[in-house]
Structures are given as structure tokens and as C-alpha cells.
Design a protein around this motif. Structure first.
Motif, short mmCIF file in Angstrom:
data_model
loop_
_atom_site.label_atom_id
_atom_site.label_comp_id
_atom_site.label_asym_id
_atom_site.label_seq_id
_atom_site.Cartn_x
_atom_site.Cartn_y
_atom_site.Cartn_z
N THR A 105 47.04 43.89 53.01
CA THR A 105 46.36 42.62 53.34
C THR A 105 46.40 42.30 54.83
O THR A 105 46.06 41.19 55.22
CB THR A 105 47.02 41.45 52.57
OG1 THR A 105 48.40 41.36 52.97
CG2 THR A 105 46.91 41.65 51.07
N ASP A 106 46.82 43.26 55.66
CA ASP A 106 46.97 42.99 57.09
C ASP A 106 45.72 42.38 57.72
O ASP A 106 45.82 41.40 58.47
CB ASP A 106 47.35 44.26 57.87
CG ASP A 106 48.77 44.71 57.58
OD1 ASP A 106 49.52 43.97 56.90
OD2 ASP A 106 49.13 45.83 58.00
N GLU A 107 44.56 42.93 57.43
CA GLU A 107 43.33 42.43 58.04
C GLU A 107 43.06 40.98 57.64
O GLU A 107 42.81 40.13 58.49
CB GLU A 107 42.15 43.33 57.67
CG GLU A 107 40.86 42.90 58.35
CD GLU A 107 39.68 43.78 57.99
OE1 GLU A 107 38.55 43.42 58.40
OE2 GLU A 107 39.86 44.82 57.32
N GLY A 146 53.81 52.74 42.92
CA GLY A 146 52.54 52.66 43.62
C GLY A 146 52.54 51.54 44.64
O GLY A 146 53.57 50.91 44.90
N GLU A 147 51.37 51.29 45.21
CA GLU A 147 51.24 50.25 46.23
C GLU A 147 50.01 49.40 45.95
O GLU A 147 49.00 49.90 45.47
CB GLU A 147 51.08 50.88 47.62
CG GLU A 147 52.34 51.54 48.14
CD GLU A 147 52.20 52.01 49.58
OE1 GLU A 147 51.33 51.48 50.31
OE2 GLU A 147 52.94 52.92 49.96
N LEU A 157 51.27 44.85 37.32
CA LEU A 157 50.95 43.84 38.32
C LEU A 157 49.51 44.04 38.77
O LEU A 157 49.10 45.15 39.08
CB LEU A 157 51.88 43.95 39.52
CG LEU A 157 53.37 43.82 39.26
CD1 LEU A 157 54.15 44.00 40.56
CD2 LEU A 157 53.69 42.48 38.64
N GLU A 158 48.77 42.94 38.83
CA GLU A 158 47.39 42.97 39.28
C GLU A 158 47.31 42.37 40.68
O GLU A 158 47.88 41.31 40.93
CB GLU A 158 46.53 42.16 38.31
CG GLU A 158 45.08 42.09 38.67
CD GLU A 158 44.30 41.22 37.69
OE1 GLU A 158 43.71 41.78 36.76
OE2 GLU A 158 44.32 39.99 37.88
N ASP A 159 46.60 43.04 41.56
CA ASP A 159 46.42 42.55 42.92
C ASP A 159 45.51 41.33 42.88
O ASP A 159 44.41 41.39 42.32
CB ASP A 159 45.78 43.65 43.78
CG ASP A 159 45.80 43.34 45.26
OD1 ASP A 159 45.51 42.19 45.64
OD2 ASP A 159 46.09 44.26 46.04
N VAL A 160 45.96 40.19 43.44
CA VAL A 160 45.15 38.96 43.39
C VAL A 160 43.89 39.07 44.22
O VAL A 160 42.91 38.37 43.96
CB VAL A 160 45.95 37.69 43.81
CG1 VAL A 160 47.07 37.41 42.84
CG2 VAL A 160 46.45 37.80 45.23
N LEU A 161 43.88 39.96 45.23
CA LEU A 161 42.69 40.12 46.06
C LEU A 161 41.74 41.20 45.54
O LEU A 161 40.57 41.21 45.88
CB LEU A 161 43.11 40.46 47.50
CG LEU A 161 43.95 39.41 48.22
CD1 LEU A 161 44.34 39.89 49.60
CD2 LEU A 161 43.22 38.08 48.29
N ASP A 162 42.28 42.12 44.74
CA ASP A 162 41.47 43.23 44.22
C ASP A 162 41.86 43.42 42.76
O ASP A 162 42.78 44.18 42.44
CB ASP A 162 41.73 44.50 45.04
CG ASP A 162 40.95 45.70 44.55
OD1 ASP A 162 40.11 45.55 43.64
OD2 ASP A 162 41.19 46.81 45.06
N THR A 167 45.93 47.84 40.21
CA THR A 167 47.14 47.48 39.48
C THR A 167 48.23 48.50 39.76
O THR A 167 47.95 49.63 40.17
CB THR A 167 46.89 47.43 37.96
OG1 THR A 167 46.47 48.73 37.52
CG2 THR A 167 45.86 46.39 37.59
N VAL A 168 49.48 48.09 39.56
CA VAL A 168 50.63 48.98 39.66
C VAL A 168 51.57 48.66 38.51
O VAL A 168 51.62 47.54 38.01
CB VAL A 168 51.38 48.86 41.01
CG1 VAL A 168 50.52 49.32 42.17
CG2 VAL A 168 51.88 47.45 41.24
N ASN A 169 52.32 49.67 38.08
CA ASN A 169 53.32 49.48 37.04
C ASN A 169 54.61 48.97 37.67
O ASN A 169 54.96 49.36 38.79
CB ASN A 169 53.59 50.78 36.29
CG ASN A 169 52.39 51.21 35.48
OD1 ASN A 169 51.68 50.38 34.91
ND2 ASN A 169 52.16 52.51 35.41
#
Length: 177
Positions: free
Chosen positions: A55-57, A50-51, A15-20, A24-26
Motif C-alpha cells: 500500500t506504499d503508493e 503469503g503477502e 484474510l482478505e485485502d481490504v483494497l484488493d 487473500t492469504v491464509n
């Protein structure tokens, strides 16, 4: 194949983070498509190792901006005909992407592959509580048939409570006109 139940798939993906994009995480998942009844969403079980970025901010900035608007937000054609999304509409697009993920999951079969193509129209709905509510008309691209399907969804969101699709329905093709 599970006799008289359905087809189960074992997946391993990243999985790729859409903001960063560098984060990535498995993920491993099992997806069960039930036999016969097309009104049952696939059963999904997953594990993430993983995490992803917090995105809280960004969520709180977006929430405060929308809450401070004098008139309810209304927008069309996100992305536009050139594929562009203005920076102020990017959170609206990301919210639609998350909410449409629920709609896609609920309406998927082994023979479909939906993808959010565009937000045709979005309108903020005035509320008396702390939640933000948006009424979306989205276009889903069904990759197998190449159909563009208009879909209405009502979405509630609050930074502390997450996203909830409270209503959704496939719309007739003439809803685009």
C-alpha cells in the motif's frame, strides 16, 4: 482449557485485502484468553502464508494530501446514514479500522464481539513533526449485547512508521449527544 491460565483457541482463517478483494492469504493463529483478570488483552500468536498488496503508493498519496491541507481535517459520520463513504474519506476510515482493531484486541473477552460501526467525529491535530495525528470518536458495535459504545482514540500515523494508538478510552453513552 489450560488449567489456572485460560482458554486457548487454534484458528485457521483466510484474510482478505481490504483494497484488493481478490487478494487473500491464509493465516493460522492461537488466541489465549486469560482466566480471571479482564484487564489483560488476549495473547495472540499468528502466522501468515503469503503477502497482501503493498500500500506504499496509496499511503504516500494520502499522507501528501493531508500534509498539504491548509486547515486541519475535520469530518463526521463516516460512513453516513446510508452507509456511504466518500472516496476522500476512505483512507480516514481505513486508518480508524486499523486503530480500532488495536482497541478491540485490548478490550476483548471470550464473551464480546466488537466491530467498528462508525466514525462519529475525527479531527486532525496539528503537530510539529512529520507524523499525522487524529483524534477519533468512534462507535463500536458490541455484537453480543447489541450495544453501541462510544470510544475515543488518538492515533499517530506515518507511512514509514505505521499506526500507533497513543490514547484510548471508553466514553459514557451521553458522549453521543
Amino acid at each position: 482449557d489450560i488449567d489456572d491460565v485460560g482458554h486457548k483457541y487454534h484458528l485457521e482463517l483466510v484474510l482478505e485485502d481490504v483494497l484488493d478483494k481478490d487478494s487473500t492469504v491464509n493465516c493460522t493463529a492461537e488466541v489465549l484468553y486469560h482466566l480471571g483478570n479482564k484487564n489483560i488483552a488476549p495473547a495472540v500468536q499468528f502466522t501468515i502464508e503469503g503477502e497482501l498488496k503493498n500500500t506504499d503508493e496509496a499511503d504516500n498519496i494520502f499522507y501528501s494530501r493531508i500534509k498539504s491541507l491548509e486547515k486541519e481535517l475535520v469530518a463526521e459520520n463516516i460512513p453516513d446514514s446510508h452507509g456511504s463513504v466518500s472516496p476522500e474519506m476512505e483512507p480516514i476510515r481505513l486508518l480508524a479500522q486499523v486503530a480500532s482493531g488495536y482497541v478491540i484486541w485490548q478490550n476483548s473477552t471470550e464473551n464480546t464481539k466488537f466491530q467498528l460501526a462508525q466514525i462519529k467525529h475525527v479531527k486532525q491535530v496539528k503537530r510539529s513533526d512529520d507524523c499525522l495525528e487524529f483524534d477519533y470518536m468512534i462507535l463500536l458495535h458490541e455484537m453480543v449485547s447489541q450495544e453501541i459504545i462510544p470510544w475515543q482514540m488518538t492515533v499517530l500515523w506515518h507511512p514509514q512508521h505505521g499506526v500507533q494508538v497513543t490514547q484510548d478510552s471508553c466514553q459514557p453513552k451521553h458522549a453521543l449527544e
